[in-house]
Design a protein around this motif. Structure first.
Motif, PDB file in Angstrom:
ATOM      1  N   SER A  21       1.052  -0.951   0.205  1.00 13.38           N
ATOM      2  CA  SER A  21       0.094  -0.434   0.110  1.00 13.38           C
ATOM      3  C   SER A  21       0.833   0.768   0.163  1.00 13.38           C
ATOM      4  CB  SER A  21      -0.996   0.045   1.692  1.00 13.38           C
ATOM      5  OG  SER A  21      -0.288   0.085   2.384  1.00 13.38           O
ATOM      6  N   TYR A  22       1.902   0.718   0.686  1.00 18.75           N
ATOM      7  CA  TYR A  22       2.976   2.340   0.453  1.00 18.75           C
ATOM      8  C   TYR A  22       4.088   2.236  -0.379  1.00 18.75           C
ATOM      9  CZ  TYR A  22       2.350   2.766   5.603  1.00 18.75           C
ATOM     10  OH  TYR A  22       1.307   3.500   6.853  1.00 18.75           O
ATOM     11  N   LEU A  23       4.317   1.199  -1.026  1.00 20.44           N
ATOM     12  CA  LEU A  23       5.420   1.101  -2.394  1.00 20.44           C
ATOM     13  C   LEU A  23       4.309   1.823  -3.577  1.00 20.44           C
ATOM     14  CD1 LEU A  23       6.929  -2.327  -2.521  1.00 20.44           C
ATOM     15  CD2 LEU A  23       7.640  -0.052  -2.371  1.00 20.44           C
ATOM     16  N   GLU A  24       3.066   1.162  -3.550  1.00 22.51           N
ATOM     17  CA  GLU A  24       2.062   2.274  -4.661  1.00 22.51           C
ATOM     18  C   GLU A  24       1.684   3.288  -4.803  1.00 22.51           C
ATOM     19  OE1 GLU A  24       1.945   0.041  -6.810  1.00 22.51           O
ATOM     20  OE2 GLU A  24       2.864  -1.932  -6.004  1.00 22.51           O
ATOM     21  N   LYS A  25       2.014   3.579  -3.902  1.00 19.27           N
ATOM     22  CA  LYS A  25       2.108   5.342  -3.084  1.00 19.27           C
ATOM     23  C   LYS A  25       3.714   6.057  -3.489  1.00 19.27           C
ATOM     24  CE  LYS A  25       1.003   8.246   0.271  1.00 19.27           C
ATOM     25  NZ  LYS A  25       1.122   8.093   1.724  1.00 19.27           N
ATOM     26  N   TYR A  26       4.562   5.465  -3.405  1.00 12.51           N
ATOM     27  CA  TYR A  26       5.917   6.278  -3.356  1.00 12.51           C
ATOM     28  C   TYR A  26       6.673   5.740  -4.817  1.00 12.51           C
ATOM     29  CZ  TYR A  26       5.564   6.150   1.803  1.00 12.51           C
ATOM     30  OH  TYR A  26       4.886   6.484   3.500  1.00 12.51           O
ATOM     31  N   ILE A  27       6.173   4.573  -5.351  1.00  9.93           N
ATOM     32  CA  ILE A  27       6.952   4.608  -6.600  1.00  9.93           C
ATOM     33  C   ILE A  27       6.872   5.838  -7.762  1.00  9.93           C
ATOM     34  CG2 ILE A  27       7.317   3.011  -8.230  1.00  9.93           C
ATOM     35  CD1 ILE A  27       7.176   0.869  -6.686  1.00  9.93           C
TER      36      ILE A  27
END
Lengths: 82, 334
Positions: free
Chosen positions: B79-85
């Protein structure tokens, strides 16, 4: 004879450091010859990780000062991962 | 070390209950875990631990630590990675797979949490090298507006010294830039002025130090300081900055009166001292620490868009708590 992996590593180095591929020779020093900022070293490591599905310790990798060092280091990790 | 504890105790009051979210990318390190538990228990910060849940829990179990109230986030949490990438892709030419690889590293994930506003500050360096923290900070968080070079400062708390800011001075740069250009010196001065304001809670009075006072020497080394002072004034006209000054002119009113003609809001009453290079800065802080029994808090990184703290790898739990507090204070100021 340059192996396929070695050629790919050199291609990635050329891409990340934005230099012509024929300038990427083993004796080239990242800082002196490519005027590399440290961020570029991180970018190179991340791209190599993605390409070869390996884990690179960035603090270790920073000790590689030449293209030849980086190639040997990466080939070593690829071999170990098999 | 009484003064150091005293000053940290004052700063603790400033951060108490403010809920500053501090991210720790080295959660599997025992000292970090212990410091995070204390910081949360004493309401000094809201710790966010980055690491593998199982590994962190194992360290806690082995040392009988209760981490049930701490938030632990795995650096591959989708959930974080999809926002940060996408955020990182916007600011680099890297391919997506490489960005994904990078952000799965706890240091970069932690820095991205700060960049994205999911944390207010990062405290790391108990395991990572300083160079990694600086590189990562530059790449992910970026520099604050008008500053292009990361640098560092020490807060010097000097017993018996009446000047500076109630006996305290900011010294910079004593740890990062070996031979700064005039431009880089101006970056150090601007970042230090803001650090002083955040930590000492006062208006900064920045002295650009040299072996020369206001043209008493025409050597190129002094000329560099004159240039740097000019650049600071041009870039940040509202800052109180002056130089080039010898050290005594900067901090002793009587000497300043004698050596500086005309009005200066800095001469004799500086609270921020900018050294010409790393040799002089590092030597000065160590001499003041040893000869004047001063407490030297630092080195603390500065210049980044958001607060990033680099711990000494030998830091004790107490040192880490001190760093959490100083870093959280900087986050409140923003």
């Amino acid at each position: 004879m340059v192996s396929e992996n070695e050629a790919k590593i050199m291609e990635i180095i050329a891409e990340v450091f934005e230099v012509q591929q024929d300038q990427v020779t083993k004796d080239k020093n990242f800082v002196d010859d490519f005027n590399a900022k440290s961020i570029k070293i991180i970018e190179m490591c991340a791209t190599l990780e993605d390409e070869f599905d390996i884990e690179i310790d960035m603090e270790d990798a920073r000790k590689n000062s030449t293209v030849g060092d980086a190639i040997d280091y990466t080939l070593g990790l690829i071999a170990a991962s098999k | 070390m009484a003064e150091k504890n005293e000053f940290i105790a004052q700063l603790k009051k400033s951060v108490y209950g403010k809920g500053v979210r501090v991210v720790f990318p080295e959660a599997e390190e025992l000292r970090i875990l212990e410091a995070a538990i204390i910081a949360q228990r004493e309401n000094l910060a809201v710790p966010i631990l980055i690491g593998n849940q199982e590994n962190v829990s194992q360290v806690a179990r082995e040392h009988n630590l209760d981490i049930s109230n701490l938030s632990i986030i795995a650096p591959d949490e989708p959930s974080y990675l999809e926002k940060y990438i996408p955020l990182q892709l916007e600011q680099s030419s890297l391919r997506e797979g490489a960005v994904r690889r990078l952000l799965k590293k706890p240091l970069f994930f932690g820095l991205m949490m700060v960049k994205a506003g999911d944390a207010d500050a990062m405290v790391g360096g108990a395991v990572y090298e300083t160079a990694s923290i600086i590189m990562g900070g530059t790449m992910v968080v970026g520099m604050k507006e008008g500053v292009s070079t990361p640098s560092s400062f020490f807060l010097m708390d000097i017993p018996g010294f009446q000047g500076g800011e109630s006996g305290k001075l900011i010294f910079a740069d004593c740890a990062v830039l070996p031979d700064p250009t005039a431009e880089e010196l101006s970056d150090i001065a601007i970042a230090s002025a803001e650090s002083a304001k955040a930590i000492l809670g006062c208006e900064s009075r920045v002295a650009m130090l040299s072996f020369s006072t206001k043209g008493s020497s025409l050597e190129p080394q002094a000329e560099k300081i004159v240039q740097a002072t000019k650049i600071v004034s041009e870039r940040r006209p509202e800052l109180l900055v002056d130089g080039e000054f010898q050290a005594d002119t900067a901090i002793v009113p009587a000497i300043a009166k004698k050596k500086v003609k005309g009005e200066s809001s800095v001469a004799g009453k500086a609270n921020v001292l900018i050294f010409p290079d790393l040799n002089s800065g590092n030597i000065a802080y160590k001499l003041v620490q040893r000869l004047a029994n001063a407490d030297a808090i630092g080195p603390l990184l500065q210049g980044f868009a958001k607060p990033i703290c680099d711990l000494s790898r030998g830091a004790t739990v107490d040192d880490i708590i001190g760093s959490i507090v100083v870093t959280a204070v900087q986050a409140i100021d923003r």
